[in-house]
Motif scaffolding. Structure first.
Motif, mmCIF file in Angstrom:
data_model
loop_
_atom_site.group_PDB
_atom_site.id
_atom_site.type_symbol
_atom_site.label_atom_id
_atom_site.label_comp_id
_atom_site.label_asym_id
_atom_site.label_seq_id
_atom_site.Cartn_x
_atom_site.Cartn_y
_atom_site.Cartn_z
ATOM 1 N N TRP A 20 0.841 -1.201 0.000
ATOM 2 C CA TRP A 20 0.000 0.000 0.000
ATOM 3 C C TRP A 20 0.869 1.241 0.000
ATOM 4 C CZ3 TRP A 20 -4.937 0.738 -0.881
ATOM 5 C CH2 TRP A 20 -5.492 1.979 -0.597
ATOM 6 N N PRO A 21 0.630 2.185 -0.839
ATOM 7 C CA PRO A 21 -0.392 2.260 -1.881
ATOM 8 C C PRO A 21 0.083 1.777 -3.250
ATOM 9 C CG PRO A 21 0.586 4.413 -1.636
ATOM 10 C CD PRO A 21 1.271 3.499 -0.640
ATOM 11 N N LEU A 24 -2.063 -0.271 -5.695
ATOM 12 C CA LEU A 24 -3.147 0.359 -6.456
ATOM 13 C C LEU A 24 -2.821 0.426 -7.943
ATOM 14 C CD1 LEU A 24 -4.049 3.259 -4.004
ATOM 15 C CD2 LEU A 24 -5.403 1.197 -4.486
ATOM 16 N N ARG A 28 -5.216 -0.319 -11.393
ATOM 17 C CA ARG A 28 -5.296 0.575 -12.559
ATOM 18 C C ARG A 28 -4.868 -0.169 -13.815
ATOM 19 N NH1 ARG A 28 -2.616 5.735 -12.480
ATOM 20 N NH2 ARG A 28 -4.398 6.539 -13.605
ATOM 21 N N LEU A 34 -9.641 4.446 -10.372
ATOM 22 C CA LEU A 34 -9.649 4.537 -8.912
ATOM 23 C C LEU A 34 -10.370 5.800 -8.479
ATOM 24 C CD1 LEU A 34 -5.996 3.400 -8.155
ATOM 25 C CD2 LEU A 34 -8.061 2.014 -8.343
ATOM 26 N N LEU A 58 -12.119 3.793 -3.093
ATOM 27 C CA LEU A 58 -11.194 3.764 -1.967
ATOM 28 C C LEU A 58 -11.755 4.610 -0.835
ATOM 29 C CD1 LEU A 58 -9.415 3.057 -4.482
ATOM 30 C CD2 LEU A 58 -7.527 3.994 -3.191
ATOM 31 N N ALA A 70 -2.099 7.338 -1.588
ATOM 32 C CA ALA A 70 -3.245 6.662 -2.198
ATOM 33 C C ALA A 70 -4.042 7.639 -3.054
ATOM 34 C CB ALA A 70 -4.131 6.045 -1.120
ATOM 35 N N ARG A 73 -2.623 8.378 -6.466
ATOM 36 C CA ARG A 73 -2.759 7.333 -7.476
ATOM 37 C C ARG A 73 -4.181 7.237 -8.035
ATOM 38 N NH1 ARG A 73 1.755 5.465 -4.715
ATOM 39 N NH2 ARG A 73 3.166 4.235 -6.013
ATOM 40 N N CYS A 74 -5.102 7.980 -7.481
ATOM 41 C CA CYS A 74 -6.501 7.889 -7.910
ATOM 42 C C CYS A 74 -6.771 8.747 -9.145
ATOM 43 C CB CYS A 74 -7.432 8.299 -6.766
ATOM 44 S SG CYS A 74 -7.491 7.052 -5.478
#
Length: 110
Positions: A20-21, A24, A28, A34, A58, A70, A73-74
């Motif tokens: 983590w993260p 992720l 993807r 995300l 998330l 996190a 990365r979204c």
């Protein structure tokens, strides 16, 4: 929770990541957009968000929320509009998750 959901929990895909993260990135790469649930004035309000065809939601812990790594990365940052009452800036994570999952799954319904 399983009993009162009538087993509905078994229809909800849940993923646990070893790293983590960084993990992720694997989601993807698998074709998921995300979606970060955040409390932020510049996030997209939930009623205006059109979810992509494949998405992963998330949710952060109550209090600190998602980590900066996190969120970075979204693909999307979404917030539930709240009253501006003092001391009421967010919902607990279970309630927020229920509201978000309901809205996001209904957005793609016929």
């Amino acid at each position: 929770a399983i009993r009162v959901s009538l087993g509905g929990i078994f229809e909800l895909p849940v993923v646990r990541l070893e790293r983590w993260p960084e993990g992720l990135d694997e989601l993807r790469a698998g074709g998921f957009a995300l979606v970060a649930a955040v409390v932020a004035p510049d996030a997209t309000p939930l009623p205006r968000f059109a979810p992509p065809p494949r998405w992963a939601l998330l949710l952060g812990s109550e209090g600190p929320g998602l980590s900066a790594g996190a969120i970075a990365r979204c693909d999307h940052r979404v917030t539930i509009p709240m009253s501006t009452s003092p001391g009421a800036d967010s919902l607990n994570v279970a309630t927020a998750g229920a509201v978000l999952l309901y809205a996001l799954t209904r957005a793609g319904a016929p």
